[in-house]
Scaffold this motif. Sequence first.
Motif, short mmCIF file in Angstrom:
data_model
loop_
_atom_site.label_atom_id
_atom_site.label_comp_id
_atom_site.label_asym_id
_atom_site.label_seq_id
_atom_site.Cartn_x
_atom_site.Cartn_y
_atom_site.Cartn_z
N PRO A 1 0.82 -1.21 0.00
CA PRO A 1 0.00 0.00 0.00
C PRO A 1 0.85 1.26 0.00
O PRO A 1 1.96 1.30 0.55
N ALA A 2 0.32 2.30 -0.63
CA ALA A 2 1.02 3.59 -0.68
C ALA A 2 -0.01 4.70 -0.59
O ALA A 2 -1.14 4.57 -1.07
N GLN A 3 0.37 5.80 0.04
CA GLN A 3 -0.51 6.94 0.18
C GLN A 3 -0.32 7.91 -0.98
O GLN A 3 0.80 8.27 -1.33
N PHE A 4 -1.45 8.35 -1.52
CA PHE A 4 -1.44 9.33 -2.60
C PHE A 4 -2.31 10.52 -2.17
O PHE A 4 -3.53 10.42 -2.12
N PRO A 5 -1.66 11.63 -1.82
CA PRO A 5 -2.42 12.84 -1.46
C PRO A 5 -3.12 13.40 -2.68
O PRO A 5 -2.84 12.98 -3.82
N ALA A 6 -4.02 14.34 -2.46
CA ALA A 6 -4.81 14.88 -3.58
C ALA A 6 -4.94 16.39 -3.47
O ALA A 6 -4.88 16.96 -2.38
N TYR A 7 -5.12 16.99 -4.63
CA TYR A 7 -5.23 18.44 -4.76
C TYR A 7 -6.65 18.80 -5.18
O TYR A 7 -7.26 18.11 -6.00
N SER A 8 -7.18 19.87 -4.62
CA SER A 8 -8.50 20.35 -4.99
C SER A 8 -8.38 21.58 -5.86
O SER A 8 -7.82 22.60 -5.43
N HIS A 9 -8.92 21.51 -7.08
CA HIS A 9 -8.91 22.68 -7.96
C HIS A 9 -9.96 23.70 -7.52
O HIS A 9 -9.94 24.84 -7.99
N ILE A 10 -10.84 23.29 -6.62
CA ILE A 10 -11.84 24.22 -6.11
C ILE A 10 -11.22 25.17 -5.09
O ILE A 10 -11.39 26.39 -5.16
N VAL A 11 -10.48 24.60 -4.13
CA VAL A 11 -9.84 25.44 -3.11
C VAL A 11 -8.42 25.82 -3.50
O VAL A 11 -7.74 26.58 -2.80
N TYR B 1 -12.02 30.50 -6.71
CA TYR B 1 -12.43 31.40 -7.78
C TYR B 1 -13.49 32.39 -7.33
O TYR B 1 -13.83 33.31 -8.09
N ALA B 2 -14.00 32.25 -6.11
CA ALA B 2 -14.99 33.20 -5.60
C ALA B 2 -14.41 34.60 -5.49
O ALA B 2 -15.13 35.60 -5.60
N ARG B 3 -13.10 34.69 -5.30
CA ARG B 3 -12.45 35.99 -5.17
C ARG B 3 -12.47 36.79 -6.46
O ARG B 3 -12.19 37.99 -6.47
N PHE B 4 -12.82 36.13 -7.55
CA PHE B 4 -12.87 36.81 -8.85
C PHE B 4 -14.31 37.11 -9.30
O PHE B 4 -14.51 37.63 -10.40
N ARG B 5 -15.29 36.80 -8.44
CA ARG B 5 -16.67 36.94 -8.87
C ARG B 5 -17.09 38.41 -9.05
O ARG B 5 -18.10 38.69 -9.71
N HIS B 6 -16.33 39.34 -8.49
CA HIS B 6 -16.67 40.76 -8.68
C HIS B 6 -16.28 41.24 -10.08
O HIS B 6 -16.69 42.32 -10.51
#
Length: 233
Positions: free
Chosen positions: A96-106, A177-182
Motif C-alpha cells: 500500500p502507498a498513500q497518494f495525497p490529492a489536490y482540490s482545484h476548487i480550493v 475562484y470566488a475571489r474573482f466573482r466581482h
Amino acid sequence: MSLPHIIDLLAPLRPAAGPFIVGVTGSVAAGKSTFAQALAAQLASDGARIEIACTDGFLHPNAVLEARGLLGAKGAPDTYDHAALRAALSAIRSGPAQFPAYSHIVYDIDPALTRTLAPPDVLIIEGLTLRHPDTGPAGLLDALIYLDAAEADLERWYVARFLKLWEAAEHDATSFYARFRHMTREQTDGLARMVWRDVNLKNLHDHIIHARARADLVVAKAPDHSIASVSRP
C-alpha cells in the motif's frame, strides 16, 4: 487512432509481475485527467484493477509555496515534493502507498482526499513533473504518454476551464475562484489568458515540453480533444 491501439503499443512495456505504472503528462489543460479516465476504462474492460492518481497531490501546500515565494509559479518543478512522489511510486509496487490529492476548487492540497492504494494491476499517474530529473525516471514509470496539442488549443481549453470554475464559484464562497466573482466575464477571460501566458505557457516552454522526447508514446490531440495521431518520439 484509438485507445485499444494505444494499449497494444504499451503492452511490450508491461512488467512481468507487479503493477504496470503508466504516466500521462503534457501541458496544463491538455486533457490529462480525461484521457487517463478513458484509458483506465479501456484497460478495465478485461477485468483488470485500475487506479488513477495525479501528481497535483504532490504539490507543496500553498502555505509552503507562499513562504518560499513560489505560489505564483505553481506547477513548475520546484513547487512539487519530488521525494514524496518517488516514495509513493516506489512503494506501490510491493504494498500500500498513500497518494495525497489536490482540490482545484480550493486551489490547494486537501488532506481529506488522501487515498491509500493497494498495488493495482495498472496505476495511471497523470500530471506534470513526470520524467523531471528531480523525480527520477529510473524504475518509477514503466511507460510514459505525452499529450501534445497546438498552443492555441491549449490556451482555449485552459480559458474555458477557468471560466467554468469562475461560474461555479457564484454559489460557492469556499471556492478559490470566488475571489474573482466581482469581475466581469471579459475581465475574467483576460485574467485567465494572463495566467496562461505568464505561468502555464512559460512552464510548458521551460519544463513540460522536454518530457515529449522522453515519452514512449506521443498522442497528438485535435482541436476538439480527439486523438489525431499516435507516434513514438
